[in-house]
Design a protein around this motif. Structure first.
Motif, PDB file in Angstrom:
ATOM      1  N   PRO A  92      10.713  -8.145   3.128  1.00 63.51           N
ATOM      2  CA  PRO A  92       9.683  -8.049   4.330  1.00 63.51           C
ATOM      3  C   PRO A  92      10.047  -7.107   5.377  1.00 63.51           C
ATOM      4  N   ASP A  93      11.282  -6.980   5.382  1.00 63.07           N
ATOM      5  CA  ASP A  93      11.969  -5.916   6.429  1.00 63.07           C
ATOM      6  C   ASP A  93      11.731  -4.504   5.932  1.00 63.07           C
ATOM      7  N   GLN A  94      11.116  -4.288   4.881  1.00 61.61           N
ATOM      8  CA  GLN A  94      10.939  -2.963   4.333  1.00 61.61           C
ATOM      9  C   GLN A  94       9.500  -2.360   4.703  1.00 61.61           C
ATOM     10  N   VAL A  95       8.894  -3.239   5.382  1.00 61.30           N
ATOM     11  CA  VAL A  95       7.308  -2.950   5.605  1.00 61.30           C
ATOM     12  C   VAL A  95       7.373  -1.675   6.439  1.00 61.30           C
ATOM     13  N   GLY A  96       8.552  -1.321   7.419  1.00 60.62           N
ATOM     14  CA  GLY A  96       8.405  -0.112   7.634  1.00 60.62           C
ATOM     15  C   GLY A  96       8.531   0.993   7.197  1.00 60.62           C
ATOM     16  N   ASN A  97       8.907   0.757   5.654  1.00 63.26           N
ATOM     17  CA  ASN A  97       8.782   1.872   4.780  1.00 63.26           C
ATOM     18  C   ASN A  97       7.493   2.248   4.629  1.00 63.26           C
ATOM     19  N   LEU A 156      -6.989  -2.148  -2.766  1.00 66.14           N
ATOM     20  CA  LEU A 156      -5.457  -2.631  -3.218  1.00 66.14           C
ATOM     21  C   LEU A 156      -5.933  -3.265  -4.563  1.00 66.14           C
ATOM     22  N   ILE A 157      -4.942  -2.908  -5.684  1.00 64.62           N
ATOM     23  CA  ILE A 157      -4.833  -3.766  -7.006  1.00 64.62           C
ATOM     24  C   ILE A 157      -3.710  -4.207  -7.144  1.00 64.62           C
ATOM     25  N   MET A 158      -3.517  -5.396  -7.952  1.00 63.67           N
ATOM     26  CA  MET A 158      -2.406  -6.087  -8.153  1.00 63.67           C
ATOM     27  C   MET A 158      -2.584  -6.670  -9.397  1.00 63.67           C
ATOM     28  N   ASP A 159      -1.213  -6.760 -10.114  1.00 65.91           N
ATOM     29  CA  ASP A 159      -1.283  -7.543 -11.569  1.00 65.91           C
ATOM     30  C   ASP A 159       0.046  -8.245 -11.468  1.00 65.91           C
ATOM     31  N   THR A 160      -0.048  -9.475 -12.423  1.00 72.09           N
ATOM     32  CA  THR A 160       1.070 -10.195 -12.406  1.00 72.09           C
ATOM     33  C   THR A 160       0.990 -11.293 -13.430  1.00 72.09           C
ATOM     34  N   ASN A 161       2.084 -11.760 -13.912  1.00 67.63           N
ATOM     35  CA  ASN A 161       2.078 -13.142 -14.634  1.00 67.63           C
ATOM     36  C   ASN A 161       1.673 -14.171 -13.505  1.00 67.63           C
ATOM     37  N   PRO A 174       7.178  -9.681  -1.716  1.00 66.20           N
ATOM     38  CA  PRO A 174       6.633 -10.427  -0.526  1.00 66.20           C
ATOM     39  C   PRO A 174       5.413 -10.219  -0.068  1.00 66.20           C
ATOM     40  N   TRP A 175       4.728 -11.219   0.363  1.00 59.58           N
ATOM     41  CA  TRP A 175       3.454 -11.195   0.708  1.00 59.58           C
ATOM     42  C   TRP A 175       3.252 -10.380   1.986  1.00 59.58           C
ATOM     43  N   ALA A 176       4.240 -10.214   2.664  1.00 58.39           N
ATOM     44  CA  ALA A 176       4.160  -9.369   3.983  1.00 58.39           C
ATOM     45  C   ALA A 176       3.846  -8.074   3.630  1.00 58.39           C
ATOM     46  N   ILE A 177       4.475  -7.470   2.637  1.00 59.34           N
ATOM     47  CA  ILE A 177       4.358  -6.014   2.166  1.00 59.34           C
ATOM     48  C   ILE A 177       2.649  -5.916   1.449  1.00 59.34           C
ATOM     49  N   VAL A 178       2.127  -6.939   0.860  1.00 58.39           N
ATOM     50  CA  VAL A 178       0.872  -6.878   0.573  1.00 58.39           C
ATOM     51  C   VAL A 178      -0.130  -6.922   1.651  1.00 58.39           C
ATOM     52  N   GLU A 179       0.171  -7.579   2.674  1.00 56.46           N
ATOM     53  CA  GLU A 179      -0.656  -7.505   3.887  1.00 56.46           C
ATOM     54  C   GLU A 179      -0.441  -6.106   4.511  1.00 56.46           C
ATOM     55  N   ALA A 180       0.726  -5.522   4.681  1.00 58.49           N
ATOM     56  CA  ALA A 180       0.960  -4.304   5.076  1.00 58.49           C
ATOM     57  C   ALA A 180       0.463  -3.064   4.240  1.00 58.49           C
ATOM     58  N   VAL A 181       0.347  -2.912   3.041  1.00 58.15           N
ATOM     59  CA  VAL A 181      -0.289  -2.059   2.142  1.00 58.15           C
ATOM     60  C   VAL A 181      -1.871  -1.801   2.450  1.00 58.15           C
ATOM     61  N   GLN A 182      -2.482  -3.066   2.796  1.00 55.78           N
ATOM     62  CA  GLN A 182      -3.844  -2.863   3.112  1.00 55.78           C
ATOM     63  C   GLN A 182      -4.208  -2.100   4.299  1.00 55.78           C
ATOM     64  N   GLY A 183      -3.268  -1.959   5.399  1.00 53.62           N
ATOM     65  CA  GLY A 183      -3.505  -1.213   6.423  1.00 53.62           C
ATOM     66  C   GLY A 183      -3.071   0.392   6.204  1.00 53.62           C
ATOM     67  N   ARG A 184      -2.599   0.628   5.159  1.00 55.93           N
ATOM     68  CA  ARG A 184      -2.296   2.097   4.686  1.00 55.93           C
ATOM     69  C   ARG A 184      -3.408   2.923   3.693  1.00 55.93           C
ATOM     70  N   VAL A 185      -4.054   1.865   3.127  1.00 59.25           N
ATOM     71  CA  VAL A 185      -5.255   2.475   2.324  1.00 59.25           C
ATOM     72  C   VAL A 185      -6.446   3.046   2.818  1.00 59.25           C
ATOM     73  N   GLY A 186      -7.186   3.822   2.435  1.00 55.68           N
ATOM     74  CA  GLY A 186      -8.260   4.382   2.883  1.00 55.68           C
ATOM     75  C   GLY A 186      -7.999   5.310   4.049  1.00 55.68           C
ATOM     76  N   ARG A 187      -6.959   5.892   3.962  1.00 53.07           N
ATOM     77  CA  ARG A 187      -6.525   6.893   5.099  1.00 53.07           C
ATOM     78  C   ARG A 187      -6.387   8.407   4.487  1.00 53.07           C
ATOM     79  N   TYR A 188      -6.592   8.131   3.162  1.00 54.68           N
ATOM     80  CA  TYR A 188      -6.264   9.745   2.343  1.00 54.68           C
ATOM     81  C   TYR A 188      -7.492   9.851   1.305  1.00 54.68           C
TER      82      TYR A 188
END
Length: 493
Positions: free
Chosen positions: A125-130, A175-180, A148-162
């Motif tokens: 989560p502390d890498q959200v600053g990146n 945001l698209i995600m895949d997982t087992n 971590p889900w904190a990163i999932v939430e932070a990414v949503q604020g960076r999309v749609g800007r380019y």
């Protein structure tokens, strides 16, 4: 240069995933089901459909996130390069972990295309600053359960800007995600399976015109690898899943082959027959048929609502679970809930036989309290063997050829998690894989007990003969251990 071919017919769930425009999309499935390849192609196709900017170039920028650079290099980057080799399609900069595909065109369209991949490892989560300086069209989180889900939430604020709005903006962003399948206690499970996004969207209606819950977030679940609908088999070795299952634990097979949610626990599920992807789906009651209410008492009372459909399918449509509440107040809650959601239904009530025990405080039993309120409750069967087998019978049954004999509505959150493994046999503190001989009394057991009492009424009669020959070992299986703190020391239930 045109793209390579991709057979989406082999992965119908991935095809539906790629057809959706939801802002947040999850793709969940077993090993080898084509999830990562589908996400790579989703980015490429979105990039090809991006509207040209003022200079005529279709530009898009995508963050590709994994939990570590080792995982990025060994799997994610390798998958992208296998489909779109840099020697043929673009420029790979290993020191920057970036890849620009710029030698690709839409068929019959000369507009240049630039699809930029920014590979990033973000596992804390502390890498959200990146993320804070990134201007993105969209993002792909690969194997999202590890991030971590904190990163999932932070990414949503960076999309749609380019691209920037002055350059025409993004044709689609998200945001698209895949997982087992992750754990049933995970943030992924809560976000996709439990949260009511429609309520949040309604509260923000002025800022989200035309948005629906499905337009905001959608989960796409692939069939299990051993099922008739298994996907991507044409790209896997023969008998891939059958060989993969050999020697694996039931829980491992459930997650990585069946594609079902797991449950991190130190024990063995009581109802291993339950498969969430098969037995959990929205369902509704038939107005003219009775609804069965199952009751468990104690300081954590529980009630479940269920019905047997004309097909023979047993559906469980609702639950109420409380804590530190007596049966008098809890029964009022049950009656209000029933009147609000099932106003014209006739109820048949079945409960814990311990409810016939008399309290020392006012000498009234739980059954007498309910009878005084017009609830004609009857005791269910008490023996553990018949209770468990009464639930297992419909779990193992198919109706109408292919439909599950047991169906659970997703709103029954406690019962759903209980069936996924919260209701368990405790692992013994000895060498080897030894477990207790009766289910553990924990926060999941009360709602499951309520289910079992109804099941003994519905399916128990055909099982009584079988239990009669089981010996006397089951006599005290329903006895509550002395250290069960959710049970009253006064009444014993």
């Amino acid at each position: 240069m045109t793209a390579l071919s991709y057979n989406r017919d082999a992965v119908p769930t991935v095809r539906a995933f790629m057809a959706s425009d939801a802002f947040v999309r999850g793709l969940m499935g077993p090993f080898g089901s084509g999830k990562s390849s589908g996400c790579v192609w989703e980015i490429i196709l979105r990039g090809l459909r991006q509207a040209p900017g003022p200079d005529g170039v279709r530009r898009s920028r995508w963050a590709v996130i994994r939990n570590s650079y080792r995982q990025l290099e060994d799997t994610t980057i390798r998958t992208v390069h296998q489909w779109f080799p840099p020697a043929r399609f673009g420029r790979w900069k290993p020191t920057d972990h970036s890849y620009v595909i710029d030698r690709m065109r839409n068929e019959g369209d000369d507009a240049p295309v630039e699809i930029e991949f920014l590979f990033r490892a973000l596992d804390r989560p502390d890498q959200v600053g990146n993320l804070l300086s990134l201007e993105l069209t969209g993002a792909w989180i690969n194997e999202a359960r590890e991030v971590p889900w904190a990163i999932v939430e932070a990414v949503q604020g960076r999309v749609g800007r380019y691209p920037a709005r002055r350059d025409g903006g993004a044709t689609w962003s998200g945001l698209i995600m895949d997982t087992n399948p992750p754990d049933a206690e995970s943030d992924w499970f809560r976000f996709f399976e439990e949260q009511d996004h429609s309520a949040a969207i309604a509260a923000l209606a002025a800022g989200l015109p035309g948005m629906t819950a499905d337009g905001f977030a959608r989960l796409f679940r692939q069939p299990g690898g051993l099922s008739a609908g298994a996907e991507n088999l044409e790209n896997l070795p023969p008998a891939y899943y059958q060989r993969l299952a050999v020697g694996k634990s039931d829980e491992w097979v459930k997650v990585y082959i069946d594609g079902d949610y797991g449950f991190v626990m130190d024990g063995r599920p009581v109802f291993a027959e339950y498969a969430d992807g098969f037995h959990c789906a929205e369902c509704r009651t038939v107005p003219d048929l009775p609804i069965y209410r199952g009751w468990d008492f104690g300081l954590t009372p529980a009630c479940v609502w269920s019905q047997v459909l004309p097909s023979g399918q047993w559906i469980v449509v609702d639950e109420l679970v409380s804590s530190s509440m007596g049966i008098d107040r809890f029964s009022d809650e049950v009656m209000q809930h029933s009147a609000r959601h099932y106003p014209r239904s006739v109820f048949i009530d079945v409960g814990d036989p311990a409810g016939t025990q008399r309290a020392q405080t006012d000498e009234r039993t739980c059954f007498e309290i309910l009878h005084a309120k017009g609830i004609a409750i009857e005791p269910g069967q008490q023996g553990l063997a018949i209770r468990l087998e009464s639930v297992r019978r419909p779990l193992r049954t198919l109706v109408d050829g292919a439909q599950p004999g047991f169906l659970l509505h997703p709103r029954c959150r406690m019962l759903r998690r209980a069936l996924m493994g919260g209701y368990r046999y405790r692992r013994m503190q000895v060498g080897g894989e030894r477990h207790a001989d009766r289910p553990e009394k924990n926060r999941w057991s009360h709602v499951t007990d309520a289910l079992q009492y109804v099941a003994t009424r519905l399916f128990g009669p055909s099982l009584r003969f079988a239990e009669a020959g089981a010996g006397d070992g089951d006599k005290d299986f329903n006895a509550h251990p002395a250290d069960d703190r959710t049970r009253s020391s006064v009444t014993g239930y």
